[in-house]
Write a protein that holds these residues in place. Sequence first.
Motif, mmCIF file in Angstrom:
data_model
loop_
_atom_site.group_PDB
_atom_site.id
_atom_site.type_symbol
_atom_site.label_atom_id
_atom_site.label_comp_id
_atom_site.label_asym_id
_atom_site.label_seq_id
_atom_site.Cartn_x
_atom_site.Cartn_y
_atom_site.Cartn_z
ATOM 1 N N VAL A 51 0.495 -1.056 0.025
ATOM 2 C CA VAL A 51 0.469 -0.166 -0.110
ATOM 3 C C VAL A 51 0.834 1.348 -0.109
ATOM 4 O O VAL A 51 0.723 2.028 -0.321
ATOM 5 C CB VAL A 51 -1.127 -0.117 1.279
ATOM 6 N N GLU A 54 1.848 2.215 -2.576
ATOM 7 C CA GLU A 54 0.552 2.935 -4.366
ATOM 8 C C GLU A 54 0.615 4.714 -3.235
ATOM 9 O O GLU A 54 0.444 4.991 -4.664
ATOM 10 C CB GLU A 54 -0.802 2.526 -4.443
ATOM 11 N N LEU A 55 0.757 4.224 -2.452
ATOM 12 C CA LEU A 55 0.181 5.557 -1.823
ATOM 13 C C LEU A 55 1.752 6.821 -2.471
ATOM 14 O O LEU A 55 1.035 8.076 -2.472
ATOM 15 C CB LEU A 55 -0.144 5.753 -0.023
ATOM 16 N N TRP A 58 1.661 8.242 -5.607
ATOM 17 C CA TRP A 58 0.396 9.069 -5.961
ATOM 18 C C TRP A 58 0.943 10.276 -4.854
ATOM 19 O O TRP A 58 0.738 11.446 -6.136
ATOM 20 C CB TRP A 58 -0.633 8.061 -5.393
ATOM 21 N N ALA A 140 -0.377 4.123 5.739
ATOM 22 C CA ALA A 140 -0.257 3.079 5.200
ATOM 23 C C ALA A 140 -0.888 1.522 5.563
ATOM 24 O O ALA A 140 -1.081 1.387 5.719
ATOM 25 C CB ALA A 140 1.284 3.000 3.976
ATOM 26 N N TRP A 144 -4.100 -0.058 4.562
ATOM 27 C CA TRP A 144 -3.918 -1.527 4.081
ATOM 28 C C TRP A 144 -4.888 -2.160 4.718
ATOM 29 O O TRP A 144 -5.589 -3.253 3.977
ATOM 30 C CB TRP A 144 -2.659 -1.984 4.159
ATOM 31 N N ASP A 146 -8.170 -0.902 5.332
ATOM 32 C CA ASP A 146 -9.476 -0.107 4.874
ATOM 33 C C ASP A 146 -9.953 0.954 5.962
ATOM 34 O O ASP A 146 -11.361 0.832 6.686
ATOM 35 C CB ASP A 146 -10.269 -0.919 4.075
ATOM 36 N N ARG A 181 -10.347 3.786 -3.498
ATOM 37 C CA ARG A 181 -9.312 3.191 -4.361
ATOM 38 C C ARG A 181 -8.579 1.923 -3.371
ATOM 39 O O ARG A 181 -8.459 0.359 -3.412
ATOM 40 C CB ARG A 181 -8.538 3.358 -4.990
ATOM 41 N N LEU A 182 -7.359 2.641 -2.880
ATOM 42 C CA LEU A 182 -6.916 0.929 -1.618
ATOM 43 C C LEU A 182 -7.859 0.287 -0.603
ATOM 44 O O LEU A 182 -7.023 -1.024 -0.771
ATOM 45 C CB LEU A 182 -5.124 1.517 -1.008
ATOM 46 N N ASP A 185 -9.078 -3.360 -1.764
ATOM 47 C CA ASP A 185 -8.317 -5.076 -1.312
ATOM 48 C C ASP A 185 -8.226 -5.113 -0.796
ATOM 49 O O ASP A 185 -7.362 -6.055 -0.074
ATOM 50 C CB ASP A 185 -7.148 -4.690 -2.735
#
Length: 200
Positions: A51, A54-55, A58, A140, A144, A146, A181-182, A185
Amino acid sequence: MTATPTDSLSRALDSPGEPALRPLPPVVAELLRSLGAPPRLAAHLRAVHDVAVELVDWVRDRYPEPAVDRDGVLFGAATHDVGKTLHPEELARPGSAHEETGRDLLLSRGFAPALARFAATHARWDDPAVTIEDLLVSTADKVWKDKRVPDLEDRLVRALAGATGREPWEEYLALDDLFTRLGSDAGHRLAFQSAFPVYA
């Protein structure tokens, strides 16, 4: 045949996951192997690190200034709970003994204080001295699975808005979309983590 702890740790570090999780940085994977880390810890660190990639990517794409230490964030995410190798009970219940222990463990293994600090600061995101990198590791560690923490998100929004001159509400809306979005998953990441034993 029953899997040995080494087999479980190797699977936590090397199996792809579904959807695929990025591997930990090699230096971190080697550290966890040398420590005989609990397999569930290795799985957790992979999920948070994934995660964090991705973070931080971004953030770097959206905010060319200020410069964010990508490698520092990723190392921090990959090692934030390393102290749980010495406090494995904190994998199954809340506790903070692993934080200072983790920092000291990393320092004893020759890692720079600027990298080792994340093990101690990941749960102290409300400290006035935290950096954007600290906030990204802390975020993160929540996103991870949610989990949304409004005060943490507000700190990150303010840090980003202050660095860019944009309005905080603009930054919040953009981050909210990313976190949603993260978070989609999170079930897969939680399943990956729980597939490995707490105790090696």
